[in-house]
Design a protein around this motif. Structure first.
Motif, PDB file in Angstrom:
ATOM      1  N   GLN A  70      -1.713  10.049  14.554  1.00  0.00           N
ATOM      2  CA  GLN A  70      -2.009   8.625  14.672  1.00  0.00           C
ATOM      3  C   GLN A  70      -3.455   8.383  14.287  1.00  0.00           C
ATOM      4  OE1 GLN A  70      -2.489   7.708  19.210  1.00  0.00           O
ATOM      5  NE2 GLN A  70      -1.270   9.593  19.032  1.00  0.00           N
ATOM      6  N   VAL A 119       2.546   2.871  17.123  1.00  0.00           N
ATOM      7  CA  VAL A 119       1.628   3.615  16.254  1.00  0.00           C
ATOM      8  C   VAL A 119       0.609   4.454  17.014  1.00  0.00           C
ATOM      9  CG1 VAL A 119       1.809   1.998  14.315  1.00  0.00           C
ATOM     10  CG2 VAL A 119       0.036   1.636  16.056  1.00  0.00           C
ATOM     11  N   GLY A 149       4.335   5.833  14.449  1.00  0.00           N
ATOM     12  CA  GLY A 149       3.814   5.475  13.138  1.00  0.00           C
ATOM     13  C   GLY A 149       4.799   5.821  12.029  1.00  0.00           C
TER      14      GLY A 149
END
Length: 515
Positions: A70, A119, A149
């Protein structure tokens, strides 16, 4: 399946063979970075999770493993102060387990699914340590790392020659199956599992409830601030995002993506983030997809159908959800009435926008246009769809408890109010783990700690019994269509009838006008 306890550590023999060597942390035993699925690397990128094959001998479980890849902002963000920290790696499908030090009868189990806008986040964050729940509630707690994500939410579709998607959901199902098979070894009851999540994690929790295996895997859900107002794409609709992502990444196919290091994949995700932003809307570059394979309907609807109606539900929201993402952003904080009315028209139509603005302004005396915008986004994305679920569950006669978190933070001159995520340290009752979070600055410790104890104990009661009531709080009745009882968590805690009545009626009228 046994636990061997000593003064310095704990060892667990798993059902499928192999052992884990954990450690004592505080008053509980902790087992970290336990793999529940094969590493989703190489050819297994963008493939459904597969069970982990296990290992021989004793595996060290005293150190956290990598979190899902991430973006990470150096110095953190101005609200939470950060929601994910290195190390990151593709090989991230692990979970952590906390269990009380004393062996004994099978304990209720809490499985925590972190949020983070699809995300960010990690089940290994100290914010989500299961120590307090395990210690105070005599529970076994599991937190899960899963793909987020582009690695978890990109929908390859025909680009991959395989229609499968929602890889995040396959990860979470694999984790729950692991819990079913192994949690007794940690003193947990595999037939008394509650799945809880916040924000994107609450969407996950609801999506899991709609899976055919759900009733075999868990009994209760806690949905904290689920953004059920998000419109989820179909596979055909998602293709445009997939094409845009491939273009940003500089490749022509998912197969080429598999050859890229994850750092480049995350960087391309940042480009998609910028490409999909719209003024007045929560940015969501990656979303679940209703593909009729892994997810057959919007998660907001899953608890209204089939066996999922028997699942006990606790659901709630914070009063000013949207300030988390917008109050400190000048482009939104300086909104004009004309801008806000135009945004309202997206929801209420051109004919109803001015009237809706007036209704919102009346509900908050002295409201600025930005305040109306914050309330609109909060209601549209969080509060109203939560209310709609509670109303529908009540109409079916199925159990549901509702709450609203109202305690405002004085941080940033009070601009955040009761923002998205603010209830989390109260639910976990672990403010020491949140010392880096700017949005907690200035809270009165006496009010803070008293409210945290009340909420923490209510969550424990629900996990143990399916009812959040406990002796240290006012009576909390189930939500029904007669009283619409909603527990208000503030400096003074109390049950309120139809707490969100004005906004509920405003949106109900919109529905009638469009029918």
């Amino acid at each position: 399946m046994t636990v061997t306890e000593g003064p310095e550590s704990a060892r667990v023999e798993l059902a499928a063979g192999g052992s884990l060597q954990g450690a004592i942390e505080g008053d509980v035993r902790v087992f970290r970075a336990v793999p529940y699925a094969e590493p989703p690397v190489g050819a297994l990128r963008w493939r459904p999770a597969r069970p982990h094959p296990g290992w021989e001998g004793v595996r060290d479980a005293t150190v956290d493993g990598p979190s899902a890849p991430q973006m990470s902002v150096e110095g953190g963000d101005p609200v939470l102060g950060g929601h994910g920290a290195p190390p990151f790696d593709d090989d991230c499908l692990t979970l952590n387990v906390w269990t009380p030090a004393a062996a004994g009868a099978a304990r209720p189990v809490l499985v925590w699914i972190h949020g983070g806008g699809f995300v960010s986040g990690s089940g290994s964050l100290p914010l989500y340590s299961g120590e307090t729940f395990a210690r105070d509630g005599d529970l076994v707690v599991v937190s899960v790392n899963y793909r987020i994500g582009p690695l978890g939410y990109l929908y390859p579709g025909e680009k991959d020659g395989d229609p499968a998607g929602n890889f995040w959901l396959t990860d979470q199902l694999a984790a729950l199956r692991w819990v079913k098979e192994n949690i007794a070894a940690f003193g947990g009851d595999p037939d008394l599992v509650t799945v809880a999540g916040q924000s994107g994690g609450a969407v996950s929790t609801a999506a899991l409830a709609g899976h055919p295996e759900a009733r075999e895997l868990f009994r209760r859900v806690i949905l904290q601030s689920p953004p059920f107002g998000l419109r989820l794409p179909t596979p055909a609709e998602y293709q445009e995002r997939t094409e845009a992502y491939l273009d940003i990444a500089g490749v022509d196919s998912v197969e080429q993506l598999r050859a890229l290091p994850w750092q480049l994949l995350i960087g391309a995700g940042g480009g998609l983030f910028a490409k999909t932003m719209r003024w007045g809307y929560w940015p969501t570059p990656f979303l679940p997809v209703v593909d009729d394979i892994t997810l057959s309907r919007h998660p907001a609807q899953t608890l209204l159908h089939g066996a999922a109606t028997d699942i006990d539900v606790l659901i709630g929201w914070t009063r000013e959800e949207a300030t988390f993402g917008f109050a400190l952003d000048e482009a939104h904080a300086a909104a004009t009435k004309e801008q806000v009315v135009a945004r309202l028209a997206d929801t209420f139509g051109d004919d109803g926008a001015a009237e809706a603005y007036a209704a919102y302004a009346r509900s908050r005396p002295g409201a600025r246009p930005a305040d109306v915008l914050m309330d609109l986004i909060s209601d549209e994305l969080f509060r109203v769809p939560c209310l709609e679920l509670a109303e529908a569950r009540a109409a079916l006669g199925r159990p549901v408890w509702a709450y609203q978190f109202d305690l405002p933070t004085p941080a940033y001159e009070g601009r955040l109010g009761a923002a998205h995520c603010l209830e989390l340290p109260f639910v976990f009752d672990n403010f020491d783990a949140w010392s880096h979070a700017p949005f907690l600055a200035g809270l009165d410790p006496r009010v803070r700690d008293g409210l945290a104890r009340t909420m923490h104990r209510a969550w424990i009661a629900f996990i143990r019994t399916g009812d959040p009531n406990h002796p240290e709080m006012p009576a909390w009745e189930r939500y029904d269509q007669r009283t619409r009882t909603t527990m208000r968590f503030d400096s003074v805690v109390g049950a309120v009838g139809d707490l969100a009545g004005p906004v509920r009626r405003l949106y109900a009228a919109r529905g009638r006008s469009r029918s």
